[in-house]
Write an enzyme that holds these catalytic residues in place. Structure first.
Site, short mmCIF file in Angstrom:
data_model
loop_
_atom_site.label_atom_id
_atom_site.label_comp_id
_atom_site.label_asym_id
_atom_site.label_seq_id
_atom_site.Cartn_x
_atom_site.Cartn_y
_atom_site.Cartn_z
CG ASP A 393 -1.78 1.19 1.35
OD1 ASP A 393 -2.66 1.34 0.47
OD2 ASP A 393 -1.60 2.00 2.28
CD GLU A 433 -2.25 2.49 -3.45
OE1 GLU A 433 -3.32 3.08 -3.67
OE2 GLU A 433 -1.69 2.49 -2.34
#
Ligand code: CA
Length: 674
Positions: A393, A433
């Site tokens: 993330d 990401e």
């Protein structure tokens, strides 16, 4: 300037077969001949040029340092007088030339193949082609064809860089765990069970609104979905959808429904189950009781912790002394305080998400997150969990000193993290990401295997099919722009990364595809046909397979409607058929991608996927009405009189005049396989 060379023997071989007669035969007007019959006329025919790193054109797409790489470039027959590979070798920082040799004609007589070999070595290399026809020259690389030599967009050769085959060959199903299926009501978060950041938890009934009863408390709304629910529905994921990779949004202890503010990386949130439940789910995915062997990717939120993590402990939830509680805390240096305790670096300045300070190599934070045997990253890769990969993330932001990343330190962290992951499990995958061109993390072959392909898939697909970007704003593009966008973004990545990119129609961070499509399920049909036949790992965000509706966060996180979760829904039935087709044809996963045509007026697009075993043409109709489409399969060297099977209907077509003509419904497609 380099002077093109071609040996007399090679030329003799090309023209030696009754050259005059062959010439006459060639220029005789074949019904499906190229618009410009190729000739040695000082004009390179750009339309005939093709190369990518599919198996027909690159004999070692993931070479070791000991493997030379033989490249094949296709031209129209008799078009070129000489062709060279020009490659840059990072070992000596200079360009090198390899003269290519004519090797073969294709079965239709339309094309020549030329080959050349880049010698083996351990160094990264980047190559382009120089195609000469007498006095004319064209240049060709991953980004396009050029009259003048390009400086960007070359193909990659990265010896020793391998992305996991299970990512290339798999289909991902992404689940936001609170919203998929409630397998155990015993663990449900109840209304008022606890209060965090001024918000009391709210238990909402399955299928009801995701909006909170109290303004600003989006993250306090719970529905009861959990890991046991996932375990119970693996048959749906594996057999009905046909996905074999499960990617879960965060599952570790956290006070919010999204859990992007981790309270304890080593504990599964009790609302989702226990560490044992996670182990059971992973074992079920790996096992074959509910379908084929599968894989699990967990969401690693390592840029920041939550402010309730013991390391920080803003609200005194833990007995240990956190960094926010005392400057004498063992973890004080793990965060970056400008003015302790209340001014510190957070993710985008968000106070509930204090940024970890990764310091220098060997720091305590690096060891805790990925560097030590007991680190978060390594622990879950190993027994008793054995996950198969990490989705990282906000990966571009990991950094030292409160900085926002995307710099040398971030790349150093990512390279160290990759080494830690691969040491724990050489077959594990890293999915980063990033919303733009993730080339800086993939093009060196030393950091990520894959990235979330917002830039090269979700955005162009959304704009072409729905006329809206992934945020739901008007942004229509024609087929020709769609095609050039796709080529440009493929060129950002090595081929093995392209094949592992996570290609989704939606995610937990953007509006639902079904919403952008205005509820028109036919647009989901068309998008699914493209998704399952394009380069990269199809990624289904739970519910997109049936056209789930929802605007921006949190509306994109609605509960799964199980009345739609079967093949009674036409889009789910199509998903099942398409994943089966993708699994049956390696050409759809690791084959070449060749544009066949774009038609902006009629909103049509056709492309080929090919390898040694199969040639597959995909024709897409993005209009609302049906069209008769003539698919020029001769461009894939499919011969007249042979047959192709349309895989969605089973209809067999005979190739005539180099093409197949068939009617395709509005917002639908055809998949013609040979
Ligand atoms: Ca539950």
């Amino acid at each position: 300037m380099h002077k093109p060379t071609g040996t007399p023997r090679r030329r003799a071989r090309r023209l030696g077969i009754a050259a005059a007669l062959a010439w006459t035969l060639y220029v005789a007007p074949l019904p499906f001949a190229p618009a410009h019959a190729a000739n040695h006329d000082n004009n390179v025919e750009w339309d005939g040029l093709f190369h990518d790193q599919g198996p027909l054109y690159d004999n070692h797409p993931e070479p070791t340092a000991a493997q030379a790489v033989t490249l094949t470039l296709r031209t129209y027959k008799y078009d070129a007088t000489s062709i060279n590979i020009k490659y840059y070798d990072s070992a000596d920082g200079t360009f090198h030339w390899v003269a290519m040799a004519w090797t073969a004609n294709d079965a239709t007589g339309n094309f020549d193949d030329w080959q050349g070999t880049v010698p083996a070595s351990a160094s990264a290399k980047y190559y382009r082609f120089q195609i000469n026809d007498g006095s004319a020259t064209a240049w060709y690389n991953a980004a396009g064809t050029y009259a003048a030599e390009p400086s960007l967009g070359d193909f990659f050769i990265l010896p020793g860089f391998k992305t996991p085959d299970w990512m290339k060959h798999g289909v991902i199903y992404q689940v936001f765990p609170d919203r998929f299926y409630n397998g155990s009501t015993a663990n449900d978060v109840q209304s008022g069970q606890y209060t965090y950041a001024g918000c009391a938890t709210e238990k909402h009934a399955w299928g009801s609104s995701v909006l909170p009863n109290v303004n600003g408390c989006n993250s306090a709304v719970f529905f009861g979905g959990d890991l046991a629910g996932l375990d119970q529905k693996l048959g749906y994921i594996k057999n009905t959808v046909g996905a074999d990779i499960l990617y879960l949004n965060p599952v570790f202890l956290s006070p919010t429904n999204h859990k992007y503010d981790t309270e304890d990386y080593m504990t599964v949130d009790p609302a989702f189950g226990s560490n044992a439940t996670l182990q059971q789910l992973i074992a079920s995915m790996h096992g074959t009781a509910n379908g084929p062997q599968g894989y699990v990717i967990l969401d690693g939120v390592f840029n920041h912790t939550g402010d309730t993590h013991a390391w920080f402990d803003r609200y005194h939830w833990w007995s240990a002394t956190g960094a926010h509680e005392s400057q004498s805390s063992a973890w004080y240096g793990w965060y970056t305080f400008q003015n302790w305790p209340n001014t510190y670096s957070g993710f985008f300045g968000i106070a509930s998400m204090p940024k970890l300070d990764y310091g220098a190599s060997g720091s305590a934070v690096r060891n805790a997150i990925y560097g030590s045997a007991t680190s978060v990253v390594q622990a879950y890769l190993k027994s008793p969990y054995g996950i198969d990969g990490w989705r990282l993330d906000a990966a571009q932001y990991l950094d030292a000193g409160g900085n926002e990343g995307s710099d040398a330190t971030n790349h150093q962290i990512m390279a160290e993290l990759r080494r830690a992951v691969k040491a724990a499990n050489a077959n594990a995958g890293i999915l980063g990401e990033f919303w733009g061109n993730a080339g800086p993390w993939t093009a060196g072959g030393k950091e990520w295997d894959s990235a979330m392909n917002y830039d090269g898939f979700m955005q162009p697909v959304s704009e072409w099919i729905t006329g809206k970007d992934y945020n739901g704003n008007a942004a229509a593009i024609p087929a020709s722009q769609f095609d050039s966008w796709l080529r440009g973004t493929r060129a950002n990545y090595p081929a093995n990364v392209q094949q592992s990119m996570s290609n989704a129609l939606g995610s937990h961070d953007v509006t639902r595809f079904g919403y952008r499509a205005g509820g028109d399920l036919w647009k989901t049909h068309l998008a699914l046909i493209f998704q399952m036949t394009y380069v990269g790992t199809p990624t289904v965000y739970y519910g997109d397979e049936y056209g789930m509706q929802g605007g921006a966060d949190p509306d994109n996180r609605r509960t799964f409607d199980w009345s739609q979760g079967s093949t009674a829904n036409s889009a789910v039935a199509l998903t099942r058929k398409l994943t089966g087709i993708r699994n049956a044809y390696p050409a759809l996963r690791t084959g070449s991608f060749l544009t066949l045509f774009t038609d902006d007026t009629n909103k049509l697009y056709a492309y080929g996927r090919l390898d040694a075993a199969h040639r597959i043409a995909v024709a897409l109709n993005n209009d609302s009405t049906s069209h008769s489409i003539t698919v020029p399969v001769w461009k894939m060297s499919v011969t007249n009189g042979s047959t192709v099977t349309e895989l969605l209907s089973g209809t067999v077509h005979t190739v005539s005049n180099g093409s197949v003509t068939l009617t395709v419904n509005g917002h639908y497609g055809a998949i013609l396989a040979q």
